[in-house]
Design a protein around this motif. Sequence first.
Motif, PDB file in Angstrom:
ATOM      1  N   SER A 199       0.846  -1.187   0.000  1.00 23.55           N
ATOM      2  CA  SER A 199       0.000   0.000   0.000  1.00 23.55           C
ATOM      3  C   SER A 199       0.885   1.241   0.000  1.00 23.55           C
ATOM      4  O   SER A 199       1.876   1.299   0.736  1.00 23.55           O
ATOM      5  N   THR A 200       0.532   2.208  -0.837  1.00 24.53           N
ATOM      6  CA  THR A 200       1.339   3.431  -0.918  1.00 24.53           C
ATOM      7  C   THR A 200       0.438   4.649  -0.996  1.00 24.53           C
ATOM      8  O   THR A 200      -0.708   4.555  -1.420  1.00 24.53           O
ATOM      9  N   PHE A 201       0.988   5.772  -0.586  1.00 28.94           N
ATOM     10  CA  PHE A 201       0.288   7.025  -0.853  1.00 28.94           C
ATOM     11  C   PHE A 201       1.322   8.103  -1.122  1.00 28.94           C
ATOM     12  O   PHE A 201       2.500   7.972  -0.786  1.00 28.94           O
ATOM     13  N   CYS A 202       0.845   9.167  -1.739  1.00 25.31           N
ATOM     14  CA  CYS A 202       1.672  10.334  -1.992  1.00 25.31           C
ATOM     15  C   CYS A 202       0.740  11.531  -2.021  1.00 25.31           C
ATOM     16  O   CYS A 202      -0.353  11.456  -2.582  1.00 25.31           O
ATOM     17  N   CYS A 203       1.149  12.620  -1.401  1.00 19.40           N
ATOM     18  CA  CYS A 203       0.296  13.808  -1.446  1.00 19.40           C
ATOM     19  C   CYS A 203       1.137  15.056  -1.202  1.00 19.40           C
ATOM     20  O   CYS A 203       2.252  14.983  -0.697  1.00 19.40           O
ATOM     21  N   TYR A 204       0.558  16.191  -1.562  1.00 20.84           N
ATOM     22  CA  TYR A 204       1.172  17.457  -1.205  1.00 20.84           C
ATOM     23  C   TYR A 204       0.561  17.933   0.101  1.00 20.84           C
ATOM     24  O   TYR A 204      -0.659  17.956   0.257  1.00 20.84           O
ATOM     25  N   SER A 205       1.429  18.302   1.039  1.00 20.44           N
ATOM     26  CA  SER A 205       0.966  18.780   2.333  1.00 20.44           C
ATOM     27  C   SER A 205       1.306  20.243   2.485  1.00 20.44           C
ATOM     28  O   SER A 205       2.478  20.620   2.534  1.00 20.44           O
ATOM     29  N   GLN A 206       0.274  21.043   2.554  1.00 24.61           N
ATOM     30  CA  GLN A 206       0.501  22.472   2.719  1.00 24.61           C
ATOM     31  C   GLN A 206       1.099  22.767   4.104  1.00 24.61           C
ATOM     32  O   GLN A 206       1.995  23.599   4.222  1.00 24.61           O
ATOM     33  N   ILE A 207       0.611  22.073   5.113  1.00 25.40           N
ATOM     34  CA  ILE A 207       1.123  22.284   6.470  1.00 25.40           C
ATOM     35  C   ILE A 207       2.622  22.015   6.527  1.00 25.40           C
ATOM     36  O   ILE A 207       3.381  22.740   7.160  1.00 25.40           O
ATOM     37  N   GLN A 208       3.032  20.950   5.869  1.00 24.71           N
ATOM     38  CA  GLN A 208       4.439  20.567   5.885  1.00 24.71           C
ATOM     39  C   GLN A 208       5.223  21.287   4.787  1.00 24.71           C
ATOM     40  O   GLN A 208       6.445  21.206   4.748  1.00 24.71           O
ATOM     41  N   ASN A 209       4.492  21.915   3.902  1.00 18.99           N
ATOM     42  CA  ASN A 209       5.101  22.554   2.745  1.00 18.99           C
ATOM     43  C   ASN A 209       6.004  21.588   1.983  1.00 18.99           C
ATOM     44  O   ASN A 209       7.112  21.926   1.566  1.00 18.99           O
ATOM     45  N   SER A 210       5.527  20.359   1.836  1.00 16.64           N
ATOM     46  CA  SER A 210       6.342  19.379   1.107  1.00 16.64           C
ATOM     47  C   SER A 210       5.436  18.236   0.650  1.00 16.64           C
ATOM     48  O   SER A 210       4.270  18.154   1.049  1.00 16.64           O
ATOM     49  N   TRP A 211       6.020  17.388  -0.178  1.00 13.14           N
ATOM     50  CA  TRP A 211       5.330  16.177  -0.587  1.00 13.14           C
ATOM     51  C   TRP A 211       5.602  15.091   0.431  1.00 13.14           C
ATOM     52  O   TRP A 211       6.712  14.981   0.943  1.00 13.14           O
ATOM     53  N   LEU A 212       4.578  14.335   0.721  1.00 12.79           N
ATOM     54  CA  LEU A 212       4.696  13.220   1.663  1.00 12.79           C
ATOM     55  C   LEU A 212       4.386  11.928   0.928  1.00 12.79           C
ATOM     56  O   LEU A 212       3.520  11.906   0.054  1.00 12.79           O
ATOM     57  N   ALA A 213       5.077  10.863   1.302  1.00 10.55           N
ATOM     58  CA  ALA A 213       4.779   9.569   0.696  1.00 10.55           C
ATOM     59  C   ALA A 213       5.283   8.470   1.607  1.00 10.55           C
ATOM     60  O   ALA A 213       6.217   8.669   2.386  1.00 10.55           O
ATOM     61  N   SER A 214       4.651   7.316   1.524  1.00 13.67           N
ATOM     62  CA  SER A 214       5.191   6.163   2.233  1.00 13.67           C
ATOM     63  C   SER A 214       4.687   4.886   1.584  1.00 13.67           C
ATOM     64  O   SER A 214       3.784   4.911   0.733  1.00 13.67           O
ATOM     65  N   ALA A 215       5.314   3.796   1.956  1.00 18.18           N
ATOM     66  CA  ALA A 215       4.916   2.468   1.482  1.00 18.18           C
ATOM     67  C   ALA A 215       4.855   1.529   2.677  1.00 18.18           C
ATOM     68  O   ALA A 215       5.628   1.672   3.635  1.00 18.18           O
ATOM     69  N   HIS A 216       3.909   0.630   2.617  1.00 22.32           N
ATOM     70  CA  HIS A 216       3.833  -0.443   3.608  1.00 22.32           C
ATOM     71  C   HIS A 216       3.580  -1.738   2.853  1.00 22.32           C
ATOM     72  O   HIS A 216       2.895  -1.719   1.827  1.00 22.32           O
ATOM     73  N   TRP A 217       4.121  -2.817   3.359  1.00 21.13           N
ATOM     74  CA  TRP A 217       3.695  -4.107   2.804  1.00 21.13           C
ATOM     75  C   TRP A 217       3.835  -5.188   3.861  1.00 21.13           C
ATOM     76  O   TRP A 217       4.501  -5.012   4.866  1.00 21.13           O
ATOM     77  N   GLY A 218       3.131  -6.283   3.612  1.00 19.49           N
ATOM     78  CA  GLY A 218       3.176  -7.374   4.583  1.00 19.49           C
ATOM     79  C   GLY A 218       2.816  -8.689   3.925  1.00 19.49           C
ATOM     80  O   GLY A 218       2.170  -8.725   2.866  1.00 19.49           O
ATOM     81  N   ASN A 219       3.282  -9.762   4.547  1.00 19.95           N
ATOM     82  CA  ASN A 219       2.977 -11.095   4.039  1.00 19.95           C
ATOM     83  C   ASN A 219       1.545 -11.475   4.381  1.00 19.95           C
ATOM     84  O   ASN A 219       1.066 -11.201   5.471  1.00 19.95           O
TER      85      ASN A 219
END
Length: 254
Positions: A199-219
């Motif tokens: 599972s992944t997401f990516c977004c622009y965060s105005q509060i952080q003034n940056s792009w955020l993203a992460s990935a998770h996975w599991g068996n």
Amino acid sequence: WVKSAFMVILILSFGLTVIILVTSVEDCNEFFLKKTPPNITRILGGGKILNQSRYKLICQTLNNTTTFVTLYDTQNKIPVFSAANDNPNMRPSNNSTNYKHQAGDKDYKNTGFSRGHLFPSSYGSTVLKRNSTFTLTNIVPQNKDFNSGSWNKMENCIKCVLNEYCKNNSNIEGFVVIGAQPSNNRLNQIISIPSVLWSTFCCYSQIQNSWLASAHWGNNRNHGPEHLDTKTLGELYTELGIEVFPETQLWKCR
Ligand SMILES: *[C@@H]1O[C@H](CO)[C@@H](O)[C@H](O)[C@H]1NC(C)=O
Ligand SMILES: *[C@@H]1O[C@H](CO)[C@@H](O)[C@H](O)[C@H]1NC(C)=O
Ligand SMILES: *[C@@H]1O[C@H](CO)[C@@H](O)[C@H](O)[C@H]1NC(C)=O
Ligand SMILES: *[C@@H]1O[C@H](CO)[C@@H](O)[C@H](O)[C@H]1NC(C)=O
Ligand SMILES: *[C@@H]1O[C@H](CO)[C@@H](O)[C@H](O)[C@H]1NC(C)=O
Ligand SMILES: *[C@@H]1O[C@H](CO)[C@@H](O)[C@H](O)[C@H]1NC(C)=O
Ligand SMILES: *[C@@H]1O[C@H](CO)[C@@H](O)[C@H](O)[C@H]1NC(C)=O
Ligand SMILES: *[C@@H]1O[C@H](CO)[C@@H](O)[C@H](O)[C@H]1NC(C)=O
């Protein structure tokens, strides 16, 4: 990408005939960041499906509204991924998700597997969007403990991150891509039981003034960790060969 619209009829193991409208990616590429679909080793690269008779792009549609997009593997009879960018004025998910009336429930009875949504119903911002996630083409056989345990925690966690941080001028907007890696183990000899869900997401965060993203996975099995580690998109690429947001060099989404 498939250029012209055509109909495909998939006979799923559930004894159900699902009629799916497959169109060119242009018709639903708004669900991809920068309108660019993921690169997935041996499946999808540079916006081209490598085996077009096997993998079908589905613009998931309910009541004439396209709600998200799925790449479906007709051989393994499970989705490769589902992608959406509606982020959700996400309300807490209720247990109101009702599997009872869904065809195919019997295929999962007493198997130890539940019907795992790739794009979670709880991420939909409208009833229509939530309803549209129940299509078989968004479902994989998922280990029950994994589904209700670490995977569920991660889903809720990401939902919160999207709600809290993925805001631009008070509009919530985030790109979510969630997928499954098939294995040779099959449910009822037909449906591939994925070995890994990611599972992944990516977004622009105005509060952080940056792009955020992460990935998770599991068996997809019992006795996994209680929590899925938060990884980078780079780690997902290195370890699973999936480049989810190929244009992100431009966007610093890593
Ligand atoms: C990945 O995607 C980008 C952008 O669509 C493309 O230029 C590149 O060739 C792709 N890489 C592979 C290995 O397919
Ligand atoms: C493409 O997929 C079809 C259907 O699954 C399969 O029969 C065929 O061998 C595949 N072609 C290649 C080149 O892998
Ligand atoms: C389906 O769309 C029609 C026309 O836009 C609308 O009137 C109707 O309420 C919608 N039904 C549902 C279940 O969303
Ligand atoms: C969807 O749109 C088509 C053509 O515009 C129309 O014929 C059909 O009745 C609509 N279906 C629903 C469920 O609103
Ligand atoms: C969840 O359930 C509560 C009480 O049963 C209800 O008030 C709330 O509207 C529900 N939320 C959603 C998203 O359906
Ligand atoms: C959701 O389901 C669990 C277990 O079935 C139950 O304990 C819990 O009260 C339910 N929550 C709501 C809001 O219905
Ligand atoms: C959503 O699904 C429920 C239960 O099947 C149904 O009663 C409702 O009309 C649906 N709403 C929309 C907007 O699709
Ligand atoms: C933020 O929203 C504005 C419009 O409200 C839009 O022009 C701008 O492109 C958005 N920024 C990002 C990074 O998406």
